[in-house]
Design an enzyme around this catalytic site. Structure first.
Site, PDB file in Angstrom:
ATOM      1  N   ASP A 169     -26.276 -38.856 -12.165  1.00 28.23           N
ATOM      2  CA  ASP A 169     -27.543 -39.223 -11.548  1.00 28.23           C
ATOM      3  C   ASP A 169     -27.275 -39.952 -10.243  1.00 28.23           C
ATOM      4  O   ASP A 169     -26.728 -41.047 -10.241  1.00 28.23           O
ATOM      5  CB  ASP A 169     -28.337 -40.117 -12.506  1.00 28.23           C
ATOM      6  CG  ASP A 169     -29.749 -40.368 -12.020  1.00 28.23           C
ATOM      7  OD1 ASP A 169     -30.100 -39.894 -10.910  1.00 28.23           O
ATOM      8  OD2 ASP A 169     -30.522 -41.027 -12.737  1.00 28.23           O
ATOM      9  N   GLU A 198     -28.599 -35.228 -11.186  1.00 33.71           N
ATOM     10  CA  GLU A 198     -29.980 -35.526 -10.809  1.00 33.71           C
ATOM     11  C   GLU A 198     -30.069 -35.923  -9.341  1.00 33.71           C
ATOM     12  O   GLU A 198     -29.391 -36.849  -8.907  1.00 33.71           O
ATOM     13  CB  GLU A 198     -30.534 -36.690 -11.652  1.00 33.71           C
ATOM     14  CG  GLU A 198     -30.708 -36.358 -13.115  1.00 33.71           C
ATOM     15  CD  GLU A 198     -31.121 -37.577 -13.937  1.00 33.71           C
ATOM     16  OE1 GLU A 198     -31.826 -38.451 -13.410  1.00 33.71           O
ATOM     17  OE2 GLU A 198     -30.726 -37.629 -15.112  1.00 33.71           O
ATOM     18  N   ASP A 221     -35.743 -35.380 -10.971  1.00 36.29           N
ATOM     19  CA  ASP A 221     -36.232 -36.578 -11.669  1.00 36.29           C
ATOM     20  C   ASP A 221     -37.335 -37.212 -10.815  1.00 36.29           C
ATOM     21  O   ASP A 221     -38.523 -37.039 -11.095  1.00 36.29           O
ATOM     22  CB  ASP A 221     -35.053 -37.536 -11.924  1.00 36.29           C
ATOM     23  CG  ASP A 221     -35.466 -38.855 -12.550  1.00 36.29           C
ATOM     24  OD1 ASP A 221     -36.646 -39.028 -12.884  1.00 36.29           O
ATOM     25  OD2 ASP A 221     -34.604 -39.749 -12.724  1.00 36.29           O
ATOM     26  N   LYS A 243     -39.843 -39.087 -17.461  1.00 37.88           N
ATOM     27  CA  LYS A 243     -39.921 -40.487 -17.873  1.00 37.88           C
ATOM     28  C   LYS A 243     -41.396 -40.782 -18.121  1.00 37.88           C
ATOM     29  O   LYS A 243     -42.131 -41.136 -17.197  1.00 37.88           O
ATOM     30  CB  LYS A 243     -39.389 -41.398 -16.758  1.00 37.88           C
ATOM     31  CG  LYS A 243     -37.887 -41.271 -16.506  1.00 37.88           C
ATOM     32  CD  LYS A 243     -37.445 -42.286 -15.467  1.00 37.88           C
ATOM     33  CE  LYS A 243     -35.948 -42.445 -15.415  1.00 37.88           C
ATOM     34  NZ  LYS A 243     -35.244 -41.252 -14.943  1.00 37.88           N
TER      35      LYS A 243
HETATM   36  O1  LIG Z   1     -32.482 -41.126 -17.512  1.00 41.31           O
HETATM   37  C1  LIG Z   1     -31.623 -41.680 -18.241  1.00 41.31           C
HETATM   38  O2  LIG Z   1     -30.755 -41.042 -18.827  1.00 41.31           O
HETATM   39  C2  LIG Z   1     -31.611 -43.160 -18.433  1.00 41.31           C
HETATM   40  C3  LIG Z   1     -32.642 -43.904 -17.660  1.00 41.31           C
HETATM   41  C4  LIG Z   1     -32.399 -43.963 -16.190  1.00 41.31           C
HETATM   42  O3  LIG Z   1     -31.401 -43.493 -15.716  1.00 41.31           O
HETATM   43  C5  LIG Z   1     -33.399 -44.648 -15.382  1.00 41.31           C
HETATM   44  C6  LIG Z   1     -34.171 -45.605 -15.988  1.00 41.31           C
HETATM   45  C7  LIG Z   1     -35.142 -46.275 -15.298  1.00 41.31           C
HETATM   46  C8  LIG Z   1     -35.359 -45.982 -13.982  1.00 41.31           C
HETATM   47  C9  LIG Z   1     -34.605 -45.014 -13.342  1.00 41.31           C
HETATM   48  C10 LIG Z   1     -33.630 -44.335 -14.041  1.00 41.31           C
HETATM   49  C11 LIG Z   1     -32.898 -43.259 -13.316  1.00 41.31           C
HETATM   50  O4  LIG Z   1     -32.990 -42.102 -13.699  1.00 41.31           O
HETATM   51  O5  LIG Z   1     -32.231 -43.576 -12.340  1.00 41.31           O
HETATM   52 MG   LIG Z   2     -32.603 -40.284 -12.607  1.00 38.93          MG
END
Ligand SMILES: O=C(O)CCC(=O)c1ccccc1C(=O)O
Ligand SMILES: [Mg+2]
Length: 331
Positions: A169, A198, A221, A243
């Site tokens: 990510d 991501e 994302d 999310k």
């Molecule tokens: O998506 C995941 O696997 C864990 C959660 C996570 O990375 C995240 C959690 C809160 C805010 C932003 C992010 C992100 O995707 O960067």
């Molecule tokens: Mg992310």
């Protein structure tokens, strides 16, 4: 016979968690309970600072407002629709979960498999990965240190653990040049074991070009939450990350999941750093709607406590509604 309650929680989180260079010291949110006769349902409403547009205060006011209208409507035997275009995402999500639980629409079984999350030190991954049964998949946050270093670590892990698949990510942090620096470290033979990366670049087009040039699959994302986003099959796009706290009602999330599946994309239910309460609900949503995909829910260990509902296998201490970290909201 109908009632509702609201509780405010505030629990310490470990500041190693970096959200866009900002350290989060505490996590706050609301638990909402709705009751109709024998049936009751709960939800968590927890806007995430820096990610959610709404503040907790705004969310709380809107929640109370909606609950009052809901109660009124129900007493006239009418339905009050839960509209995503009128409610903050966190509010729509939490209320829709409470209603779904109350109507027994949310299964009790959860998908508690996680993709262990690594914030920088790859040594943290060996232990959880050795314990994993089934598909070995881990997630690394990249884009916070040198792109070279990220590439080196990812390549090293793929080499050291031959049945490992990685999710990465970058949160849109790379210029095309930096993204290329990262990719050059990943041996071409390993690139297909990156399930997805991501949002590597600042724009969707740059990310598409990166994926095309290096043969590394990507996932959307941040894009999923932008108004012009449409779910569609595209070369090198493997998944969309959902999310729910940032997206909206359960119904809206389910629609996105269905659209993703219809065009051959994975839908990954993912955490917005909810408490154990919200995370277990997300695990149930994942089990019900994305049963073949490991969700991105490995964020509980950032917190000092679990609240009320516990995550399978977690040894974190649990606090209840009567703890000093949880206060009933006067409505
Ligand atoms: O998506 C995941 O696997 C864990 C959660 C996570 O990375 C995240 C959690 C809160 C805010 C932003 C992010 C992100 O995707 O960067
Ligand atoms: Mg992310």
């Amino acid at each position: 016979m109908r009632s509702y309650n609201l509780y405010h929680y505030c629990i310490p989180v470990d500041s190693q968690l970096i959200l866009r260079n900002r350290f989060l010291k505490k996590r706050e949110g609301l638990l909402v309970q709705v009751k109709c006769g024998e049936n009751e349902g709960w939800g968590e409403i927890a806007p995430l600072p820096e990610f959610s547009q709404e503040t907790l205060e705004q969310a709380q006011r809107q929640t109370i407002d909606w609950l009052k209208k809901w109660d009124q409507a129900r007493s006239c035997d009418e339905k009050l629709p839960l509209k995503d275009d009128e409610l903050y995402p966190s509010v729509a999500f939490g209320l829709s979960c409470a209603l779904a639980e109350m109507k027994h629409e949310l299964g009790s079984q959860g998908n508690y498999q996680v993709a262990p999350l690594c914030y920088g030190d790859p040594d943290e991954l060996y232990e959880p990965l050795s314990q994993m049964i089934g598909e070995k998949v881990a997630k690394i946050k990249v884009g916070m240190y040198e792109a070279n270093r990220d590439g080196l670590i990812a390549d090293m892990l793929l080499e050291a653990i031959p049945d490992l698949h990685l999710r990465l990510d970058a949160n849109r942090s790379w210029t095309p040049t930096k993204a290329a620096m990262f990719a050059k470290y990943i041996k071409p033979a390993y690139r297909s074991r990156i399930q997805f990366l991501e949002e590597p670049c600042k724009t969707r087009d740059e990310s598409r070009q990166f994926a095309e040039e290096f043969g590394i699959a990507i996932a959307w994302d941040e894009s999923v939450r932008e108004p012009d986003f449409v779910v569609q099959a595209e070369p090198h796009v493997a998944a969309i990350v959902i999310k729910p706290t940032l997206v909206g009602s359960l119904e809206k999330c389910v629609k996105l999941i269905e659209q993703a599946h219809a065009c051959g994309l994975k839908a990954v239910i993912s955490s917005s750093i909810e408490s154990s309460f919200g995370l277990t609900q997300l695990a149930r949503i994942a089990q019900q709607y994305t049963p073949n995909t490991v969700p991105g829910l490995d964020t509980l260990d950032l917190m000092a406590y679990q609240i009320v509902r516990t995550w399978q296998g977690s040894t974190l201490p649990v606090i209840d509604l009567d703890s000093t970290f949880i206060v009933k909201v006067a409505i």
